[in-house]
Design a protein around this motif. Structure first.
Motif, PDB file in Angstrom:
ATOM      1  N   GLY A  40      17.743 116.450  26.878  1.00  0.00           N
ATOM      2  CA  GLY A  40      16.988 117.173  27.891  1.00  0.00           C
ATOM      3  C   GLY A  40      16.953 116.446  29.221  1.00  0.00           C
ATOM      4  N   LEU A  41      16.794 115.140  29.187  1.00  0.00           N
ATOM      5  CA  LEU A  41      16.752 114.361  30.425  1.00  0.00           C
ATOM      6  C   LEU A  41      18.128 114.305  31.083  1.00  0.00           C
ATOM      7  CD1 LEU A  41      14.398 111.433  29.330  1.00  0.00           C
ATOM      8  CD2 LEU A  41      13.828 113.458  30.684  1.00  0.00           C
ATOM      9  N   ALA A  42      19.171 114.257  30.270  1.00  0.00           N
ATOM     10  CA  ALA A  42      20.530 114.284  30.809  1.00  0.00           C
ATOM     11  C   ALA A  42      20.800 115.616  31.501  1.00  0.00           C
ATOM     12  CB  ALA A  42      21.546 114.045  29.697  1.00  0.00           C
ATOM     13  N   VAL A  43      20.315 116.689  30.903  1.00  0.00           N
ATOM     14  CA  VAL A  43      20.450 118.021  31.504  1.00  0.00           C
ATOM     15  C   VAL A  43      19.723 118.065  32.848  1.00  0.00           C
ATOM     16  CG1 VAL A  43      19.756 120.442  31.286  1.00  0.00           C
ATOM     17  CG2 VAL A  43      20.783 119.259  29.339  1.00  0.00           C
ATOM     18  N   ALA A  44      18.514 117.508  32.887  1.00  0.00           N
ATOM     19  CA  ALA A  44      17.734 117.488  34.124  1.00  0.00           C
ATOM     20  C   ALA A  44      18.467 116.721  35.218  1.00  0.00           C
ATOM     21  CB  ALA A  44      16.364 116.857  33.867  1.00  0.00           C
ATOM     22  N   ALA A  45      19.019 115.560  34.862  1.00  0.00           N
ATOM     23  CA  ALA A  45      19.744 114.749  35.840  1.00  0.00           C
ATOM     24  C   ALA A  45      20.949 115.499  36.396  1.00  0.00           C
ATOM     25  CB  ALA A  45      20.187 113.437  35.199  1.00  0.00           C
ATOM     26  N   HIS A  46      21.591 116.283  35.544  1.00  0.00           N
ATOM     27  CA  HIS A  46      22.735 117.093  35.995  1.00  0.00           C
ATOM     28  C   HIS A  46      22.293 118.103  37.052  1.00  0.00           C
ATOM     29  CE1 HIS A  46      26.420 119.476  35.866  1.00  0.00           C
ATOM     30  NE2 HIS A  46      25.676 120.550  35.672  1.00  0.00           N
ATOM     31  N   HIS A  47      21.141 118.724  36.826  1.00  0.00           N
ATOM     32  CA  HIS A  47      20.659 119.749  37.756  1.00  0.00           C
ATOM     33  C   HIS A  47      20.124 119.158  39.055  1.00  0.00           C
ATOM     34  CE1 HIS A  47      21.090 123.475  35.444  1.00  0.00           C
ATOM     35  NE2 HIS A  47      20.840 122.749  34.364  1.00  0.00           N
ATOM     36  N   THR A  48      19.677 117.910  39.033  1.00  0.00           N
ATOM     37  CA  THR A  48      19.158 117.292  40.260  1.00  0.00           C
ATOM     38  C   THR A  48      20.189 116.400  40.938  1.00  0.00           C
ATOM     39  OG1 THR A  48      18.279 115.318  39.127  1.00  0.00           O
ATOM     40  CG2 THR A  48      16.830 117.260  39.258  1.00  0.00           C
ATOM     41  N   CYS A  49      21.379 116.325  40.335  1.00  0.00           N
ATOM     42  CA  CYS A  49      22.427 115.401  40.826  1.00  0.00           C
ATOM     43  C   CYS A  49      21.880 113.974  40.827  1.00  0.00           C
ATOM     44  CB  CYS A  49      22.903 115.795  42.224  1.00  0.00           C
ATOM     45  SG  CYS A  49      23.691 117.421  42.282  1.00  0.00           S
ATOM     46  N   GLY A  50      21.100 113.672  39.797  1.00  0.00           N
ATOM     47  CA  GLY A  50      20.472 112.361  39.704  1.00  0.00           C
ATOM     48  C   GLY A  50      21.132 111.467  38.668  1.00  0.00           C
ATOM     49  N   ARG A  51      20.443 110.395  38.355  1.00  0.00           N
ATOM     50  CA  ARG A  51      20.945 109.372  37.424  1.00  0.00           C
ATOM     51  C   ARG A  51      20.006 109.291  36.226  1.00  0.00           C
ATOM     52  NH1 ARG A  51      20.715 102.938  38.922  1.00  0.00           N
ATOM     53  NH2 ARG A  51      21.700 102.101  37.017  1.00  0.00           N
ATOM     54  N   HIS A  52      20.573 109.411  35.029  1.00  0.00           N
ATOM     55  CA  HIS A  52      19.799 109.288  33.795  1.00  0.00           C
ATOM     56  C   HIS A  52      20.204 108.000  33.093  1.00  0.00           C
ATOM     57  CE1 HIS A  52      19.680 110.246  29.287  1.00  0.00           C
ATOM     58  NE2 HIS A  52      18.455 109.909  29.636  1.00  0.00           N
ATOM     59  N   VAL A  53      19.248 107.120  32.882  1.00  0.00           N
ATOM     60  CA  VAL A  53      19.506 105.822  32.267  1.00  0.00           C
ATOM     61  C   VAL A  53      18.673 105.670  31.002  1.00  0.00           C
ATOM     62  CG1 VAL A  53      19.456 103.315  32.578  1.00  0.00           C
ATOM     63  CG2 VAL A  53      19.914 104.800  34.543  1.00  0.00           C
ATOM     64  N   CYS A  54      19.316 105.255  29.926  1.00  0.00           N
ATOM     65  CA  CYS A  54      18.605 104.985  28.680  1.00  0.00           C
ATOM     66  C   CYS A  54      18.605 103.478  28.421  1.00  0.00           C
ATOM     67  CB  CYS A  54      19.267 105.711  27.516  1.00  0.00           C
ATOM     68  SG  CYS A  54      18.383 105.488  25.949  1.00  0.00           S
ATOM     69  N   VAL A  55      17.429 102.928  28.146  1.00  0.00           N
ATOM     70  CA  VAL A  55      17.291 101.494  27.879  1.00  0.00           C
ATOM     71  C   VAL A  55      17.112 101.292  26.376  1.00  0.00           C
ATOM     72  CG1 VAL A  55      15.936  99.415  28.318  1.00  0.00           C
ATOM     73  CG2 VAL A  55      16.229 101.125  30.129  1.00  0.00           C
ATOM     74  N   VAL A  56      17.977 100.491  25.776  1.00  0.00           N
ATOM     75  CA  VAL A  56      17.922 100.243  24.337  1.00  0.00           C
ATOM     76  C   VAL A  56      17.813  98.738  24.081  1.00  0.00           C
ATOM     77  CG1 VAL A  56      19.252 102.318  23.814  1.00  0.00           C
ATOM     78  CG2 VAL A  56      20.445 100.146  24.116  1.00  0.00           C
ATOM     79  N   PRO A  57      17.278  98.336  22.921  1.00  0.00           N
ATOM     80  CA  PRO A  57      17.022  96.916  22.666  1.00  0.00           C
ATOM     81  C   PRO A  57      18.234  96.086  22.250  1.00  0.00           C
ATOM     82  CG  PRO A  57      16.260  98.225  20.819  1.00  0.00           C
ATOM     83  CD  PRO A  57      16.692  99.194  21.871  1.00  0.00           C
ATOM     84  N   ASP A  58      19.260  96.728  21.653  1.00  0.00           N
ATOM     85  CA  ASP A  58      20.380  95.945  21.136  1.00  0.00           C
ATOM     86  C   ASP A  58      21.665  96.769  21.091  1.00  0.00           C
ATOM     87  OD1 ASP A  58      20.188  97.580  18.712  1.00  0.00           O
ATOM     88  OD2 ASP A  58      18.455  96.330  18.202  1.00  0.00           O
ATOM     89  N   GLU A  59      22.770  96.111  20.755  1.00  0.00           N
ATOM     90  CA  GLU A  59      24.075  96.768  20.740  1.00  0.00           C
ATOM     91  C   GLU A  59      24.167  97.834  19.650  1.00  0.00           C
ATOM     92  OE1 GLU A  59      26.615  96.805  22.689  1.00  0.00           O
ATOM     93  OE2 GLU A  59      25.763  95.370  24.112  1.00  0.00           O
ATOM     94  N   GLY A  60      23.473  97.607  18.528  1.00  0.00           N
ATOM     95  CA  GLY A  60      23.481  98.597  17.465  1.00  0.00           C
ATOM     96  C   GLY A  60      22.876  99.909  17.933  1.00  0.00           C
ATOM     97  N   SER A  61      21.775  99.822  18.676  1.00  0.00           N
ATOM     98  CA  SER A  61      21.146 101.011  19.228  1.00  0.00           C
ATOM     99  C   SER A  61      22.055 101.675  20.257  1.00  0.00           C
ATOM    100  CB  SER A  61      19.809 100.649  19.886  1.00  0.00           C
ATOM    101  OG  SER A  61      18.882 100.157  18.938  1.00  0.00           O
ATOM    102  N   ARG A  62      22.702 100.876  21.078  1.00  0.00           N
ATOM    103  CA  ARG A  62      23.599 101.419  22.106  1.00  0.00           C
ATOM    104  C   ARG A  62      24.734 102.206  21.469  1.00  0.00           C
ATOM    105  NH1 ARG A  62      28.276 101.214  24.088  1.00  0.00           N
ATOM    106  NH2 ARG A  62      28.896  99.710  22.496  1.00  0.00           N
ATOM    107  N   SER A  63      25.347 101.629  20.437  1.00  0.00           N
ATOM    108  CA  SER A  63      26.467 102.274  19.773  1.00  0.00           C
ATOM    109  C   SER A  63      26.056 103.608  19.157  1.00  0.00           C
ATOM    110  CB  SER A  63      27.024 101.344  18.693  1.00  0.00           C
ATOM    111  OG  SER A  63      28.085 101.963  17.998  1.00  0.00           O
ATOM    112  N   GLU A  64      24.910 103.619  18.462  1.00  0.00           N
ATOM    113  CA  GLU A  64      24.441 104.847  17.824  1.00  0.00           C
ATOM    114  C   GLU A  64      24.065 105.898  18.870  1.00  0.00           C
ATOM    115  OE1 GLU A  64      20.552 106.202  15.292  1.00  0.00           O
ATOM    116  OE2 GLU A  64      21.659 104.456  14.518  1.00  0.00           O
ATOM    117  N   TYR A  65      23.430 105.458  19.943  1.00  0.00           N
ATOM    118  CA  TYR A  65      23.004 106.379  20.998  1.00  0.00           C
ATOM    119  C   TYR A  65      24.202 107.076  21.633  1.00  0.00           C
ATOM    120  CZ  TYR A  65      20.841 108.049  25.321  1.00  0.00           C
ATOM    121  OH  TYR A  65      20.409 108.839  26.360  1.00  0.00           O
ATOM    122  N   VAL A  66      25.192 106.281  22.033  1.00  0.00           N
ATOM    123  CA  VAL A  66      26.374 106.846  22.684  1.00  0.00           C
ATOM    124  C   VAL A  66      27.100 107.820  21.756  1.00  0.00           C
ATOM    125  CG1 VAL A  66      28.667 106.304  23.615  1.00  0.00           C
ATOM    126  CG2 VAL A  66      26.703 104.894  24.243  1.00  0.00           C
TER     127      VAL A  66
END
Length: 216
Positions: free
Chosen positions: A60-86
């Motif tokens: 939902g936040l990524a969709v919002a950023a697309h409509h506002t021509c903005g930047r959506h950033v997700c902060v994760v604690p470790d590489e395992g979280s980053r890999s699963e998120y992506v």
């Protein structure tokens, strides 16, 4: 300058998020946050996420950023979280994802001018995100999801934010596992004297059919 509500953009993001997240858990929260972020024309949208967490809000936040021509950033604690998120975001069709890995203090120091911040009360460090956020001088909207969690017991906005932060108004919504939101005023002038008429924002939970109406 201050945040200005744009209902047309909010509606577009809301509808798009409904279509994208209809099969996901926490979709009602995602729809509402997407509409809010888009409606306030947020240019820097930041969220916290950890491995195993629902992905609907991120979509939902990524969709919002697309409509506002903005930047959506997700902060994760470790590489395992980053890999699963992506991986999960890619499966959902969100191919452009910006993920930052590291300690809250280090990561938030580099994110200046946050317009819209979403933190998860399931994370033990959610208060640090709020306190260390470098908010936009035009104001910001902050949201705590899963606010019914024990970790959020006794939570108060005025005690959670950096000293000098001006909280204009707050609202608690029984959406998902609880959604606690705050509107932070701009740095210049009195928000109460400059603010235009309040707008009513209507949200319908797609699963329960419940309607929630609150001032924007």
């Amino acid at each position: 300058m201050k945040l200005v509500w744009t209902p047309d953009t909010a509606l577009k993001a809301y509808v798009c998020t409904i279509k994208t997240c209809e099969n996901f858990i926490e979709s009602s929260v995602a729809e509402l946050l997407s509409a809010m972020a888009a409606g306030w024309n947020a240019k820097l949208i930041v969220e916290s996420w950890s491995k195993g967490g629902p992905i609907a809000t991120s979509i939902g936040l990524a969709v919002a950023a697309h409509h506002t021509c903005g930047r959506h950033v997700c902060v994760v604690p470790d590489e395992g979280s980053r890999s699963e998120y992506v991986k999960t975001m890619h499966v959902a069709g969100m191919l452009e994802t910006e993920v930052l890995v590291g300690e809250v203090e280090e990561v938030m120091a580099g994110l200046v001018g946050v317009d819209f911040l979403v933190v998860d009360c399931k994370r033990r460090d959610f208060l640090r995100f709020l306190r260390l956020a470098k908010l936009s001088p035009k104001g910001a909207v902050l949201a705590c999801k899963n606010a019914f969690q024990k970790s959020a017991a006794g939570f108060r906005w005025h005690g959670a934010l950096a000293r000098g932060t001006r909280v204009v108004k707050t609202v608690f919504l029984p959406v998902g596992q609880g959604l606690d939101m705050a509107h932070i005023g701009s740095h210049s002038g009195s928000e109460s004297s400059k603010r235009g008429p309040s707008r009513w924002i209507r949200h319908i939970d797609q699963k329960s059919g419940e309607e929630h109406v609150f001032r924007g």
